[in-house]
Design a protein around this motif. Structure first.
Motif: not given
Length: 252
Positions: A59-83
């Motif tokens: 629900k928060y694409p402005e904050y998070f991105r989910i990336v699926v690696e080659d081994d199937g592991k799902r990684i949560l990534e930060l989209v924007n840095w908030d000072p």
């Protein structure tokens, strides 16, 4: 029981923005600004994160991105840095009570022989090493592993990590889960022992829990209770069980 389930669900909904902020701050502290979803899920109760958080982050694409690696592991990534979020609890406390923060940590100056200093002079000398602290939102992976700056960073990142938890405490198993992301070492237990004014350790070196002293009053009771903590205590009373945190420690 149905009423309790609904009550907890309403708490999860009410606190969703707070939990989103916690996850954002965890990602901002982590190396490469990414954490496997499985690690967050395993430690979700520590931060009050709901079981369905993997769906909620979508629900928060402005904050998070989910990336699926080659081994199937799902990684949560930060989209924007908030000072505005890259300010630790220690930094905020320093503005409000500089002396208290100065006294909370100790990184002694190494010297080959006794300088025959009185207690006040030795404290002033040690402050040269203690301050400035290193922000947990800086890149700890870039620091030399055994440097003073790296140790300040690791102390700071664990202080902030504990501050984000519901009960201002975490077990070795929780901390080890994020060892790589937080650039920690296998000597974390010994490092925390050197900071008794900031942390309290209970248990053995192989199975310990660390408490953030600032989170507890002189009676050893949590000062500020999250709504989820209050609900958990209610469950303990229904189950006629004592909170596992009670009586674990009493402040010196």
């Amino acid at each position: 029981m149905e009423d309790l389930i609904e009550e907890e669900k309403s708490i999860m909904d009410l606190m969703e923005k707070d939990r989103v902020t916690k996850v954002r701050k965890l990602l901002m502290m982590s190396a490469n600004k990414r954490i496997p979803l499985s690690k967050i899920y395993h430690c979700r109760l520590l931060f009050g994160i709901p079981e369905d958080f993997r769906d909620r982050v979508c629900k928060y694409p402005e904050y998070f991105r989910i990336v699926v690696e080659d081994d199937g592991k799902r990684i949560l990534e930060l989209v924007n840095w908030d000072p505005s979020l890259a300010v630790s609890a220690l930094e905020r406390d320093f503005v409000l009570d500089e002396d208290r923060v100065k006294k909370a940590f100790k990184f002694p100056v190494s010297h080959g022989k006794s300088l025959d200093l009185d207690e006040d002079d030795e404290r002033k000398l040690n402050l040269l090493n203690t301050l400035p602290l290193v922000s947990p939102y800086s890149d700890g992976s870039e620091l030399k592993l055994w440097s003073l700056e790296a140790e300040k960073y690791r102390v700071g990142v664990l202080h902030e990590f504990l501050h984000l938890t519901l009960e201002k405490r975490a077990s070795i198993h929780h901390i080890v889960e994020f060892k790589e992301e937080l650039s920690l070492t296998k000597h974390t237990y010994q490092m925390l022992l050197k900071q008794p004014r900031a942390f309290y350790l209970a248990g053995t070196e192989m199975n310990w829990v660390v408490f953030l002293r600032d989170g507890y009053g002189d009676d050893g009771v949590l000062i500020k209770k999250d709504p989820q903590v209050i609900f958990n205590e209610k469950l303990y009373r229904y189950a006629q069980k004592k909170d596992v945190g009670d009586d674990i420690w009493v402040r010196d």
